[in-house]
Design a protein around this motif. Structure first.
Motif, PDB file in Angstrom:
ATOM      1  N   ILE A  50     -65.310  29.094  66.161  1.00 22.28           N
ATOM      2  CA  ILE A  50     -65.542  30.219  66.601  1.00 22.28           C
ATOM      3  C   ILE A  50     -64.375  30.780  67.927  1.00 22.28           C
ATOM      4  CG2 ILE A  50     -67.848  31.217  67.178  1.00 22.28           C
ATOM      5  CD1 ILE A  50     -68.982  28.545  65.747  1.00 22.28           C
ATOM      6  N   VAL A  51     -64.801  30.085  69.469  1.00 25.34           N
ATOM      7  CA  VAL A  51     -63.941  31.194  69.993  1.00 25.34           C
ATOM      8  C   VAL A  51     -62.871  31.252  70.344  1.00 25.34           C
ATOM      9  CG1 VAL A  51     -64.183  31.418  72.795  1.00 25.34           C
ATOM     10  CG2 VAL A  51     -66.271  30.450  71.277  1.00 25.34           C
ATOM     11  N   LYS A  52     -61.810  30.016  69.761  1.00 23.69           N
ATOM     12  CA  LYS A  52     -60.600  29.790  69.845  1.00 23.69           C
ATOM     13  C   LYS A  52     -59.735  30.791  69.046  1.00 23.69           C
ATOM     14  CE  LYS A  52     -56.455  27.015  69.537  1.00 23.69           C
ATOM     15  NZ  LYS A  52     -56.386  25.530  68.768  1.00 23.69           N
ATOM     16  N   PRO A  53     -60.233  31.045  67.908  1.00 29.87           N
ATOM     17  CA  PRO A  53     -59.964  32.316  66.570  1.00 29.87           C
ATOM     18  C   PRO A  53     -60.071  34.161  67.401  1.00 29.87           C
ATOM     19  CG  PRO A  53     -61.401  31.324  65.669  1.00 29.87           C
ATOM     20  CD  PRO A  53     -61.441  30.715  66.922  1.00 29.87           C
ATOM     21  N   VAL A  57     -56.471  36.626  68.722  1.00 31.22           N
ATOM     22  CA  VAL A  57     -56.240  37.770  68.593  1.00 31.22           C
ATOM     23  C   VAL A  57     -56.401  38.403  69.692  1.00 31.22           C
ATOM     24  CG1 VAL A  57     -57.790  39.779  67.278  1.00 31.22           C
ATOM     25  CG2 VAL A  57     -57.789  37.722  66.197  1.00 31.22           C
ATOM     26  N   LEU A  58     -57.521  38.457  70.068  1.00 24.06           N
ATOM     27  CA  LEU A  58     -57.467  39.104  72.193  1.00 24.06           C
ATOM     28  C   LEU A  58     -56.044  39.190  72.646  1.00 24.06           C
ATOM     29  CD1 LEU A  58     -61.057  38.717  72.641  1.00 24.06           C
ATOM     30  CD2 LEU A  58     -60.122  40.665  72.178  1.00 24.06           C
ATOM     31  N   THR A  59     -55.353  37.575  72.751  1.00 25.29           N
ATOM     32  CA  THR A  59     -54.495  37.410  73.865  1.00 25.29           C
ATOM     33  C   THR A  59     -52.851  37.699  72.299  1.00 25.29           C
ATOM     34  OG1 THR A  59     -54.682  35.190  73.129  1.00 25.29           O
ATOM     35  CG2 THR A  59     -55.694  36.705  74.746  1.00 25.29           C
ATOM     36  N   LEU A  60     -53.018  38.567  71.706  1.00 20.34           N
ATOM     37  CA  LEU A  60     -51.922  38.518  70.824  1.00 20.34           C
ATOM     38  C   LEU A  60     -50.612  39.129  71.013  1.00 20.34           C
ATOM     39  CD1 LEU A  60     -51.446  37.008  67.817  1.00 20.34           C
ATOM     40  CD2 LEU A  60     -52.049  39.656  67.599  1.00 20.34           C
ATOM     41  N   LEU A  62     -49.519  38.984  74.478  1.00 19.55           N
ATOM     42  CA  LEU A  62     -49.082  37.719  74.853  1.00 19.55           C
ATOM     43  C   LEU A  62     -48.268  36.280  74.461  1.00 19.55           C
ATOM     44  CD1 LEU A  62     -48.862  37.171  78.179  1.00 19.55           C
ATOM     45  CD2 LEU A  62     -51.146  35.977  78.436  1.00 19.55           C
ATOM     46  N   THR A  63     -49.063  35.998  73.184  1.00 20.36           N
ATOM     47  CA  THR A  63     -49.147  35.117  72.682  1.00 20.36           C
ATOM     48  C   THR A  63     -47.697  35.125  72.376  1.00 20.36           C
ATOM     49  OG1 THR A  63     -50.932  34.113  72.089  1.00 20.36           O
ATOM     50  CG2 THR A  63     -49.218  33.803  70.970  1.00 20.36           C
ATOM     51  N   PHE A  64     -47.077  36.225  71.587  1.00 19.01           N
ATOM     52  CA  PHE A  64     -45.294  36.700  71.250  1.00 19.01           C
ATOM     53  C   PHE A  64     -45.033  36.830  72.198  1.00 19.01           C
ATOM     54  CE2 PHE A  64     -47.434  39.737  67.408  1.00 19.01           C
ATOM     55  CZ  PHE A  64     -47.460  38.244  66.577  1.00 19.01           C
ATOM     56  N   VAL A  65     -45.336  37.468  73.769  1.00 19.80           N
ATOM     57  CA  VAL A  65     -44.602  37.662  74.760  1.00 19.80           C
ATOM     58  C   VAL A  65     -43.860  35.784  74.689  1.00 19.80           C
ATOM     59  CG1 VAL A  65     -43.976  38.162  76.642  1.00 19.80           C
ATOM     60  CG2 VAL A  65     -44.988  39.851  75.496  1.00 19.80           C
ATOM     61  N   THR A  66     -44.450  35.133  75.104  1.00 27.93           N
ATOM     62  CA  THR A  66     -44.742  33.897  75.281  1.00 27.93           C
ATOM     63  C   THR A  66     -44.028  32.382  74.354  1.00 27.93           C
ATOM     64  OG1 THR A  66     -46.680  33.306  75.270  1.00 27.93           O
ATOM     65  CG2 THR A  66     -46.594  33.634  77.428  1.00 27.93           C
ATOM     66  N   PHE A  67     -43.508  33.940  73.131  1.00 28.56           N
ATOM     67  CA  PHE A  67     -43.542  33.057  71.983  1.00 28.56           C
ATOM     68  C   PHE A  67     -44.657  31.905  71.045  1.00 28.56           C
ATOM     69  CE2 PHE A  67     -39.413  33.962  74.190  1.00 28.56           C
ATOM     70  CZ  PHE A  67     -38.457  35.120  73.449  1.00 28.56           C
ATOM     71  N   PHE A  70     -48.846  30.933  74.872  1.00 21.78           N
ATOM     72  CA  PHE A  70     -49.850  30.793  75.470  1.00 21.78           C
ATOM     73  C   PHE A  70     -51.507  29.816  75.216  1.00 21.78           C
ATOM     74  CE2 PHE A  70     -53.714  33.318  76.362  1.00 21.78           C
ATOM     75  CZ  PHE A  70     -53.826  33.199  77.529  1.00 21.78           C
ATOM     76  N   LEU A  71     -50.746  29.770  73.587  1.00 22.38           N
ATOM     77  CA  LEU A  71     -51.731  29.011  72.479  1.00 22.38           C
ATOM     78  C   LEU A  71     -51.970  27.433  72.992  1.00 22.38           C
ATOM     79  CD1 LEU A  71     -50.286  30.261  69.153  1.00 22.38           C
ATOM     80  CD2 LEU A  71     -52.395  30.151  70.184  1.00 22.38           C
ATOM     81  N   LEU A  72     -51.099  27.114  73.995  1.00 21.96           N
ATOM     82  CA  LEU A  72     -51.056  25.838  75.001  1.00 21.96           C
ATOM     83  C   LEU A  72     -52.132  26.110  76.441  1.00 21.96           C
ATOM     84  CD1 LEU A  72     -48.023  24.720  75.597  1.00 21.96           C
ATOM     85  CD2 LEU A  72     -49.825  23.787  73.624  1.00 21.96           C
ATOM     86  N   VAL A  73     -52.536  27.507  76.593  1.00 21.34           N
ATOM     87  CA  VAL A  73     -53.651  27.558  77.859  1.00 21.34           C
ATOM     88  C   VAL A  73     -54.709  27.778  76.847  1.00 21.34           C
ATOM     89  CG1 VAL A  73     -53.819  30.225  79.309  1.00 21.34           C
ATOM     90  CG2 VAL A  73     -51.230  29.072  79.151  1.00 21.34           C
TER      91      VAL A  73
END
Length: 133
Positions: A50-53, A57-60, A62-67, A70-73
């Protein structure tokens, strides 16, 4: 109902076993008793569903910039969230949560492959007909 309940219980048990093994490998993660382990496994599953998706979406950007790193975070934040909600489950800090989340993810995947006899992600069936939106 039994057809959908059984995979849920198997995934819950796999997550609980993974957390238990992680608590014996990493010094910074502790469970006060078995009930805190079981509740933590349940809440971690709900947080990941529930929370992770929503966070992804909210940090997409930042996730793109860090390749995607950031999903590990985000995974570590899910472990810290569950540790904050469950009495008896403690995590020493962010870095412990990061390594525990990586370990639990890999071990859960491997146990899922072994127990379910294939890729755990293949248990979800896609619709065979209809309109895709």
């Amino acid at each position: 109902m039994p057809n959908t309940l059984s995979p849920f219980l198997v995934h819950w048990a796999i997550t609980a076993v993974s957390l238990w093994v992680a608590s014996h490998i990493f010094q910074g993660i502790r469970f006060a008793n078995t009930s805190s382990l079981v509740v933590s496994a349940l809440l971690l599953g709900f947080a990941n569903a529930i929370v992770k998706p929503l966070l992804i979406v909210l940090t997409l950007p930042l996730t793109f910039v860090t390749f995607g790193l950031f999903l590990l975070v985000i995974n570590a934040l899910m472990v810290l969230l569950v540790a904050g909600l469950v009495k008896g489950f403690t995590v020493a800090g962010f870095w412990t949560a990061l390594w525990v989340s990586v370990f639990v993810s890999v071990l859960s995947f491997l146990l899922g492959v072994f127990v379910l006899g294939g890729d755990p992600a293949t248990t979800i069936e896609m619709p065979h007909s209809g309109v895709w939106l």
